[in-house]
Design a protein around this motif. Structure first.
Motif, short mmCIF file in Angstrom:
data_model
loop_
_atom_site.label_atom_id
_atom_site.label_comp_id
_atom_site.label_asym_id
_atom_site.label_seq_id
_atom_site.Cartn_x
_atom_site.Cartn_y
_atom_site.Cartn_z
N SER A 151 -10.91 -15.04 7.18
CA SER A 151 -11.26 -13.86 6.39
C SER A 151 -12.78 -13.70 6.45
O SER A 151 -13.43 -14.26 7.34
N SER A 198 -3.05 -13.73 -5.41
CA SER A 198 -4.19 -13.25 -4.62
C SER A 198 -5.23 -14.34 -4.41
O SER A 198 -6.06 -14.25 -3.50
N ILE A 204 -3.95 -10.23 -0.50
CA ILE A 204 -4.91 -9.28 0.07
C ILE A 204 -4.50 -8.90 1.50
O ILE A 204 -4.59 -7.72 1.88
N LEU A 205 -4.05 -9.87 2.28
CA LEU A 205 -3.63 -9.60 3.65
C LEU A 205 -2.46 -8.62 3.69
O LEU A 205 -2.44 -7.69 4.50
N ASP A 207 -1.51 -6.46 1.26
CA ASP A 207 -1.92 -5.15 0.75
C ASP A 207 -2.71 -4.38 1.80
O ASP A 207 -2.52 -3.16 1.97
N ASP A 208 -3.60 -5.08 2.53
CA ASP A 208 -4.39 -4.40 3.56
C ASP A 208 -3.52 -3.90 4.70
O ASP A 208 -3.74 -2.81 5.24
N ALA A 209 -2.52 -4.69 5.08
CA ALA A 209 -1.66 -4.32 6.20
C ALA A 209 -0.72 -3.16 5.84
O ALA A 209 -0.46 -2.29 6.67
N GLY A 211 -1.14 -0.96 3.20
CA GLY A 211 -1.80 0.21 2.63
C GLY A 211 -1.09 0.69 1.38
O GLY A 211 -0.69 -0.09 0.52
N SER A 212 -0.88 2.02 1.29
CA SER A 212 -0.28 2.60 0.09
C SER A 212 1.17 2.17 -0.09
O SER A 212 1.70 2.18 -1.21
N SER A 214 2.37 -0.75 -0.02
CA SER A 214 2.43 -1.94 -0.85
C SER A 214 2.58 -1.59 -2.33
O SER A 214 3.28 -2.28 -3.07
N VAL A 265 3.25 -8.34 9.61
CA VAL A 265 2.06 -8.78 8.87
C VAL A 265 1.85 -10.27 9.17
O VAL A 265 2.77 -11.07 9.04
N ARG A 267 -1.10 -13.73 9.05
CA ARG A 267 -2.38 -14.27 8.62
C ARG A 267 -2.89 -15.15 9.76
O ARG A 267 -2.11 -15.85 10.41
#
Length: 301
Positions: A151, A198, A204-205, A207-209, A211-212, A214, A265, A267
């Motif tokens: 990250s 989190s 976070i990974l 949610d970022d992947a 987007g909305s 999530s 998704v 990591r």
């Protein structure tokens, strides 16, 4: 002010032995070299420290005042050097690393077994902590390297990506989605989901992947550890989204892992070390074993 260590050493040796000849012999110097050191020290201090006659050496008042302080300087220096030697010996006798708990449980038993076969009695200390805690330990020098999520990195740490690990959906074998070969995230609408906190970096990974999307999913439960998430699955309370390697820490008798797609998704797991600071040979070998184990674990799954 620059400290004349050699001059102080010469002064203390003369004062303790009472003669230039004995002091020169002790320091393995010629009397001329010893005299030069004393003269240089006295000139730097603008003080006479010794009175030398053909029969004896006498300390001046300034010399008498300096002697106990000079002795203290060398005592403290000796203690400091011994502490450094002790620290160096300890460093040669152990390796300290940080590692994500899920990776530690999956990889470290075999890694440590192989390491012991090579190095014998060297102590291995594994801090199985969160990503932020691992970074703290490496940054402060309490660990030589760490295995963590790739990250945002800190300026004084080097980060080397190693493998990508997918997230999967975990469900009980009796639950409706258990027979799916794979699932798109869109197919999870309305499904009660469990995710890992989190603090681990996983949320976070995801949610970022997503987007909305999530925000539209039913994240009804959030826990700190994979074993807790799986316990909720076993109780048929919900479905858990966890990193794939994490499932090796639990029994799979009554649960299944389903690949997630659209999007997939992942990591990225990698190694962090202090920038510009090489690892000890033992730590480098341990790191190499960890990297090989990570590659083998991802390939096997």
């Amino acid at each position: 002010m620059r400290i004349d260590v050699l001059g102080l050493q010469a002064f203390v040796s003369i004062a303790e032995r009472g003669s230039f000849r004995a002091a020169a012999s002790h320091l393995n110097l010629s009397q001329t070299a010893l005299s030069h050191r004393i003269r240089k020290l006295e000139e730097s201090l603008s003080l006479q420290l010794l009175v030398r006659t053909t029969r004896q050496v006498t300390l001046t008042p300034a010399g008498l005042a300096l002697l106990p302080r000079a002795r203290k300087v060398f005592e403290e220096l000796g203690t400091t050097l011994e502490d450094l030697r002790s620290t160096a010996r300890e460093a040669q006798e152990r390796v300290v690393m940080g590692c994500l708990p899920t990776v530690a449980m999956r990889c470290m038993p075999d890694v440590i077994a192989a390491f012991i076969a090579r190095y014998g009695d060297i102590q291995v200390i594994v801090h199985d902590n969160s990503a932020s805690e691992i970074a703290d330990k490496v940054q402060s020098g309490r660990a030589e390297f760490g295995v963590t999520i790739v990250s945002a990195n800190r300026w004084d740490l080097e980060l080397q990506p190693i493998v990508k690990e997918p997230f999967v959906l975990v469900c009980h074998r009796s639950m409706p989605l258990a027979g799916a070969g794979s699932l798109a995230w869109a197919e999870l609408d309305g499904v009660p989901l469990v995710r890992i906190s989190s603090e681990t970096g996983n949320r976070i990974l995801i949610d970022d992947a997503l987007g909305s999307r999530s925000e539209s999913l039913l994240w009804n439960y959030e826990v700190q550890r994979v074993v807790t998430a799986v316990s909720l699955v076993r109780a048929r309370i919900g479905y858990a989204v966890v990193p794939k390697l994490a499932l090796d820490v639990v029994s799979r008798d009554d649960i299944v892992a389903i690949p997630l797609r659209a999007p997939t998704v992942t990591r990225t797991l990698g190694i962090i070390t202090r920038k510009g600071l090489p690892l000890s040979p033992a730590a480098q070998d341990l790191l190499d074993l960890v990297v090989a184990s990570l590659h083998a674990s991802i390939a096997a799954d």
